[in-house]
Design an enzyme around this catalytic site. Structure first.
Site, PDB file in Angstrom:
ATOM      1  N   LYS A 177     -76.746 -47.035  47.300  1.00 26.68           N
ATOM      2  CA  LYS A 177     -77.074 -46.860  48.728  1.00 26.68           C
ATOM      3  C   LYS A 177     -75.733 -46.701  49.395  1.00 26.68           C
ATOM      4  O   LYS A 177     -74.617 -47.420  48.883  1.00 26.68           O
ATOM      5  CB  LYS A 177     -77.877 -47.694  49.598  1.00 26.68           C
ATOM      6  CG  LYS A 177     -78.315 -47.296  50.865  1.00 26.68           C
ATOM      7  CD  LYS A 177     -79.790 -46.443  50.669  1.00 26.68           C
ATOM      8  CE  LYS A 177     -80.516 -46.317  51.653  1.00 26.68           C
ATOM      9  NZ  LYS A 177     -81.815 -45.979  51.556  1.00 26.68           N
TER      10      LYS A 177
ATOM     11  N   THR B 205     -91.152 -38.817  52.702  1.00 21.86           N
ATOM     12  CA  THR B 205     -91.158 -40.148  52.793  1.00 21.86           C
ATOM     13  C   THR B 205     -92.387 -40.410  53.757  1.00 21.86           C
ATOM     14  O   THR B 205     -93.298 -41.379  53.418  1.00 21.86           O
ATOM     15  CB  THR B 205     -89.996 -40.776  53.496  1.00 21.86           C
ATOM     16  OG1 THR B 205     -88.709 -40.176  52.700  1.00 21.86           O
ATOM     17  CG2 THR B 205     -89.753 -41.985  53.768  1.00 21.86           C
TER      18      THR B 205
END
Ligand code: NAI
Ligand code: AKG
Length: 420
Positions: free
Chosen positions: A106, A190
């Site tokens: 990330k 998502t």
């Protein structure tokens, strides 16, 4: 909202909770609790007025046992080393629970993008991409969108990488626009997995999504699409919020109309068909069947959890509950579908995008959505199997039992490199 809970420590305690139900050596568990490496860099970028500004930026590569590091890039003023470490760790276990061949990474830049022009954001993004270039690659580390980034930023990263490497490598980043090699269905993915997870969890609890009341915190990519898809499955979205505040309807909000209002005005607040406004705290404690936190970490801490009225929480956001909130909610018998499963649709369709890029092939939206549904339902079944058979006290621990075991298996099966 608890700013003083370190999300990296939350991640570590989630791994410890799972390990307590598993037969894994302590030293192996310890290895799973720390990133392999973290890039911390300063980007110095020219503003439109000719002055220079410095931005802190990070990329954490947490674990690569199951494949290339994978995970989004966030633009937010509060991005920090600890946050990026936590988010990269969550990616490892997210990719493992849905069983896609990736590790976790990330990144982020400490910036409020609303304060900068598009040309400034392009320079900032390209400067970051140039810093990332030695670390990323189709088989090495594959960034994607997260909070305040999207197709535009991914296209810039791809172009910077390909220009500097003098090659074509569309799979170096996912979440691109369709004409730059993106996948059908990635923008919705998502929110889609969040609603599939809500559907499965309600069914497991002997209830139905049709007619269920829903509140959504955060009305960006994940939240607004989860609201729309929940509505399409017959749920009633009755409250939504963003960083400016929230709105409520006594009957039903129209998620598409709310989104149009936000696009026009910058916020859900002021939506003309709402019956009243509410604070984010009121939204999180609203008396609804399903609560979907879709904003940032630590939205619900132990104190706020005492007042939660929802029966089911489905985490579209990463890390919206603190460990103390988890304990309180378990005591009150509130079911929580953890982030690593609920929001796994984003990275799963990123994986489909990467596969399509590698094959120079394009899947239909129907195929993407069907394959996504199968993978999320399979992951939910693996979770409930662990919940019923491993003594895990809640769904989060059960999900980590499955995910941690998959990472441990990959690590142990790979043996020991001489000298390691
Ligand atoms: N975009 C993606 O593909 C994925 C996103 N996620 C997670 O979903 C969450 C949201 O991400 P996106 O929707 O992509 O971001 P986004 O930038 O599109 O939207 C974020 C939304 O949260 C709202 N928000 C921010 N602070 C808030 C607060 N204190 N209270 C209420 N609302 C607040 C913003 O106003 C905005 O509406 C994050 O935790 C992210 O990591 C997880 C998996 C994939
Ligand atoms: O699509 C991806 O690779 C990762 C998305 C992401 O950052 C996340 O799932 O939190």
């Amino acid at each position: 909202m608890s700013a003083d809970v370190n999300p990296f420590e939350s991640l570590q305690s989630q791994i410890d909770e799972a390990a307590a139900h598993m037969d894994v050596a302590d030293d192996v568990v310890e290895r799973l609790k720390h990133p392999e490496r973290v890039l911390e860099t300063n980007l110095t970028v020219e503003r439109d007025d000719g002055t220079l500004e410095r931005f802190k930026a990070f990329r954490s590569q947490f674990n690569g046992d199951r494949g290339p590091y994978k995970g989004g890039i966030r633009y937010h003023p509060h991005v920090s080393r600890e946050e990026v470490k936590a988010l990269s760790g969550w990616m490892v276990y997210k990719c493992a629970i849905v069983d896609i061949p990736y590790g976790g990474g990330k990144g982020g830049i400490a910036i409020d993008p609303a304060e900068y022009s598009e040309t400034e954001l392009e320079r900032v993004t390209r400067a970051f991409a140039a810093e990332l270039r030695p670390l990323i690659g189709e088989d090495r580390d594959v960034p994607a969108p997260d909070v305040n980034t999207g197709q535009r930023e991914m296209n810039w990263i791809k172009d910077t990488y390909e220009t500097l490497e003098n090659t074509t490598a569309p799979g170096v980043v996912t979440g691109k626009s369709l004409s730059s090699g993106g996948s059908e269905g990635r923008v919705e993915a998502t929110g889609r997995s969040t609603v599939i997870a809500a559907h499965e969890a309600l069914e497991y609890l002997g209830r139905e999504i049709e007619g269920a009341t829903v509140a959504v915190q955060g009305y960006g990519n994940a939240g607004s699409i989860a609201a729309r898809l929940a509505d399409e499955r017959g749920a009633r979205v009755v409250a939504v919020s963003d960083s400016s505040g929230g709105i409520r309807s006594d009957d039903r909000l129209d998620p598409r109309a709310v989104k149009s209002h936000k696009e026009e005005t910058g916020s859900v607040v002021g939506y003309p068909d709402a019956d009243s406004e509410l604070t984010n705290e009121e939204l999180l404690t609203a008396d609804v069947d399903v609560l979907i936190p879709a904003a940032l970490e630590n939205a619900i801490d132990g104190d706020l959890a005492e007042d939660v009225e929802a029966d089911l929480i489905v985490e579209a956001a990463n890390g919206p509950l603190t460990p103390r909130a988890d304990d309180v909610l378990a005591e009150s018998e509130v079911t929580v579908v953890p982030d690593i499963l609920a929001n796994s649709g984003g990275v799963t369709v990123s994986y489909f995008e990467w596969v399509q890029n590698r094959q120079r092939f394009h899947w239909s939206e129907e195929r993407v959505n069907d394959e996504l549904e199968t993978m999320v339902v399979d992951a939910f079944d693996a979770l409930t199997d662990a919940y019923e058979n491993h003594g895990a006290e809640d769904f989060r621990t059960a999900a980590y039992v499955v995910a941690v075991q998959r990472v441990v298996d990959a690590y142990e099966e790979s043996g020991t490199f001489p000298g390691a």
